[in-house]
Scaffold this active site. Sequence first.
Site, PDB file in Angstrom:
ATOM      1  N   SER A 155       5.360 -16.512   0.482  1.00  0.00           N
ATOM      2  CA  SER A 155       4.675 -17.923   0.566  1.00  0.00           C
ATOM      3  C   SER A 155       5.341 -19.199   1.469  1.00  0.00           C
ATOM      4  CB  SER A 155       3.570 -18.195  -0.113  1.00  0.00           C
ATOM      5  OG  SER A 155       2.276 -18.673   0.188  1.00  0.00           O
ATOM      6  N   LYS A 180       1.053  -1.396   0.274  1.00  0.00           N
ATOM      7  CA  LYS A 180       0.216  -0.281   0.442  1.00  0.00           C
ATOM      8  C   LYS A 180       0.581   1.410   0.050  1.00  0.00           C
ATOM      9  CE  LYS A 180      -3.664   2.294   3.368  1.00  0.00           C
ATOM     10  NZ  LYS A 180      -4.211   3.092   2.213  1.00  0.00           N
ATOM     11  N   THR A 204      18.123 -21.598   7.128  1.00  0.00           N
ATOM     12  CA  THR A 204      18.331 -19.879   7.632  1.00  0.00           C
ATOM     13  C   THR A 204      18.129 -20.073   9.218  1.00  0.00           C
ATOM     14  OG1 THR A 204      15.667 -19.340   7.232  1.00  0.00           O
ATOM     15  CG2 THR A 204      17.202 -19.181   5.153  1.00  0.00           C
TER      16      THR A 204
HETATM   17  N1  LIG Z   1      13.430 -21.081   5.935  1.00  0.00           N
HETATM   18  C1  LIG Z   1      12.591 -21.714   5.976  1.00  0.00           C
HETATM   19  O1  LIG Z   1      12.605 -22.514   5.456  1.00  0.00           O
HETATM   20  C2  LIG Z   1      11.617 -20.778   4.953  1.00  0.00           C
HETATM   21  C3  LIG Z   1       9.460 -21.937   4.366  1.00  0.00           C
HETATM   22  C4  LIG Z   1       9.231 -21.263   3.379  1.00  0.00           C
HETATM   23  C5  LIG Z   1       8.538 -19.823   3.695  1.00  0.00           C
HETATM   24  N2  LIG Z   1       9.693 -18.798   4.192  1.00  0.00           N
HETATM   25  C6  LIG Z   1       9.686 -17.363   4.325  1.00  0.00           C
HETATM   26  O2  LIG Z   1      10.256 -16.987   4.049  1.00  0.00           O
HETATM   27  C7  LIG Z   1      10.666 -15.602   4.608  1.00  0.00           C
HETATM   28  C8  LIG Z   1      12.053 -15.508   4.952  1.00  0.00           C
HETATM   29  O3  LIG Z   1      12.094 -16.661   5.458  1.00  0.00           O
HETATM   30  P1  LIG Z   1      13.973 -16.514   6.294  1.00  0.00           P
HETATM   31  O4  LIG Z   1      13.941 -17.975   6.250  1.00  0.00           O
HETATM   32  O5  LIG Z   1      14.790 -15.776   5.066  1.00  0.00           O
HETATM   33  O6  LIG Z   1      13.926 -16.124   7.328  1.00  0.00           O
HETATM   34  P2  LIG Z   1      15.062 -15.183   8.812  1.00  0.00           P
HETATM   35  O7  LIG Z   1      16.520 -15.718   7.943  1.00  0.00           O
HETATM   36  O8  LIG Z   1      14.961 -15.695   9.426  1.00  0.00           O
HETATM   37  O9  LIG Z   1      14.831 -13.725   7.863  1.00  0.00           O
HETATM   38  C9  LIG Z   1      14.177 -12.916   8.146  1.00  0.00           C
HETATM   39  C10 LIG Z   1      13.602 -11.700   8.069  1.00  0.00           C
HETATM   40  O10 LIG Z   1      12.713 -10.934   7.724  1.00  0.00           O
HETATM   41  C11 LIG Z   1      13.442 -10.159   8.943  1.00  0.00           C
HETATM   42  N3  LIG Z   1      12.081  -9.237   9.770  1.00  0.00           N
HETATM   43  C12 LIG Z   1      12.096 -10.067  10.502  1.00  0.00           C
HETATM   44  N4  LIG Z   1      10.940  -8.875  12.117  1.00  0.00           N
HETATM   45  C13 LIG Z   1      10.209  -8.509  10.796  1.00  0.00           C
HETATM   46  C14 LIG Z   1       9.775  -6.702  10.878  1.00  0.00           C
HETATM   47  N5  LIG Z   1       9.312  -6.701  12.035  1.00  0.00           N
HETATM   48  N6  LIG Z   1       9.737  -6.171  10.242  1.00  0.00           N
HETATM   49  C15 LIG Z   1      10.835  -6.133   8.948  1.00  0.00           C
HETATM   50  N7  LIG Z   1      11.882  -6.845   9.334  1.00  0.00           N
HETATM   51  C16 LIG Z   1      11.753  -8.347  10.051  1.00  0.00           C
HETATM   52  C17 LIG Z   1      14.455 -10.259  10.031  1.00  0.00           C
HETATM   53  O11 LIG Z   1      15.691  -8.786   9.670  1.00  0.00           O
HETATM   54  P3  LIG Z   1      15.104  -8.123  11.925  1.00  0.00           P
HETATM   55  O12 LIG Z   1      15.370  -9.266  12.267  1.00  0.00           O
HETATM   56  O13 LIG Z   1      16.540  -7.030  11.542  1.00  0.00           O
HETATM   57  O14 LIG Z   1      13.958  -7.747  11.255  1.00  0.00           O
HETATM   58  C18 LIG Z   1      15.611 -10.884   8.457  1.00  0.00           C
HETATM   59  O15 LIG Z   1      16.050 -10.166   7.915  1.00  0.00           O
HETATM   60  C19 LIG Z   1       9.671 -15.711   5.440  1.00  0.00           C
HETATM   61  O16 LIG Z   1       8.347 -15.129   4.915  1.00  0.00           O
HETATM   62  C20 LIG Z   1       9.390 -17.065   5.872  1.00  0.00           C
HETATM   63  O17 LIG Z   1       8.506 -17.649   6.472  1.00  0.00           O
HETATM   64  C21 LIG Z   1      10.981 -19.542   4.897  1.00  0.00           C
END
Ligand SMILES: NC(=O)c1ccc[n+]([C@@H]2O[C@H](COP(=O)([O-])OP(=O)(O)OC[C@H]3O[C@@H](n4cnc5c(N)ncnc54)[C@H](OP(=O)(O)O)[C@@H]3O)[C@@H](O)[C@H]2O)c1
Length: 240
Positions: A133, A117, A180
């Site tokens: 997703s 938005k 991750t």
């Molecule tokens: N890893 C998996 O197995 C997996 C599988 C399916 C889907 N996903 C999805 O893919 C996406 C990325 O996942 P990832 O594995 O890369 O996770 P990650 O390594 O934990 O990274 C998450 C990122 O989101 C940021 N973040 C968290 N809370 C936030 C907030 N309130 N405002 C702004 N930024 C925020 C974190 O930085 P800060 O802590 O500095 O805020 C970090 O940069 C997520 O939506 C996850 O659910 C992941």
Amino acid sequence: MLQNKRVVVLGGSRGIGFAVAQGAVREGAHVIIASSQEANVASAVGRLPEGAATGAVVDVRSVESVSAFFAEVGAFDHLVFTAGEPLPFGKPVTEIDLATARGFFELRYWGAFAAVKAARPQMRDGGSVVLTSGTSARRPPAGFAFAASICGAIESLTRALALEFAPLRVNVVIPGMVATDLWSGVPSDARAQIFRTMAAKLPVGRIGEPDDIAEAYLSLMRNAYVTGQSVIVDGGAVLI
Ligand SMILES: NC(=O)c1ccc[n+]([C@@H]2O[C@H](COP(=O)([O-])OP(=O)(O)OC[C@H]3O[C@@H](n4cnc5c(N)ncnc54)[C@H](OP(=O)(O)O)[C@@H]3O)[C@@H](O)[C@H]2O)c1
């Protein structure tokens, strides 16, 4: 094709988002990395070539924080939303507290909604949005009802926005299991066991790395003929 593009990655300081930022920088983009923790933002910017990225502290749970960021960011081309948090899986609907279940929509769904938005007026023609997703929207095991609902809502939002934001393109990536920090809350032995078990079941024989998933975001930003699509990058998880 990302040469000289400005790319905003909300959730770009770690994991999948950081891999997208690295890939976009390799292709000549300037990346704005945003996440909620200043130290994470500074560390991410510091790991990229000098001058290739800038950082901003944004909490996507806060509409004020998101609006203030996009009011300042200026015109840009692509928005990537990878901000996320671990979801407590294996919680049957009858056992999960309703306020807790609602609360998990705040970051991944309403955070993405607030971001698109506020971002839309700043986005240049030819640009795109790529949301995130998860496979539970397509293949939810028992106990994943609210996680599946969040992921399903994001996929529906993507298709609706592809029409509403046109000619800007809007797509979503559906990652499978990726190694991750999202998993850092699980004790390391249990985490290794979960990864090994899943890897043994997957047709590709391993779980994902952030770069595997980042490739899909980069392709969706580049390809001007794709919109309203959900791209699954899961090593075959939805088939097993
Ligand atoms: N890893 C998996 O197995 C997996 C599988 C399916 C889907 N996903 C999805 O893919 C996406 C990325 O996942 P990832 O594995 O890369 O996770 P990650 O390594 O934990 O990274 C998450 C990122 O989101 C940021 N973040 C968290 N809370 C936030 C907030 N309130 N405002 C702004 N930024 C925020 C974190 O930085 P800060 O802590 O500095 O805020 C970090 O940069 C997520 O939506 C996850 O659910 C992941």
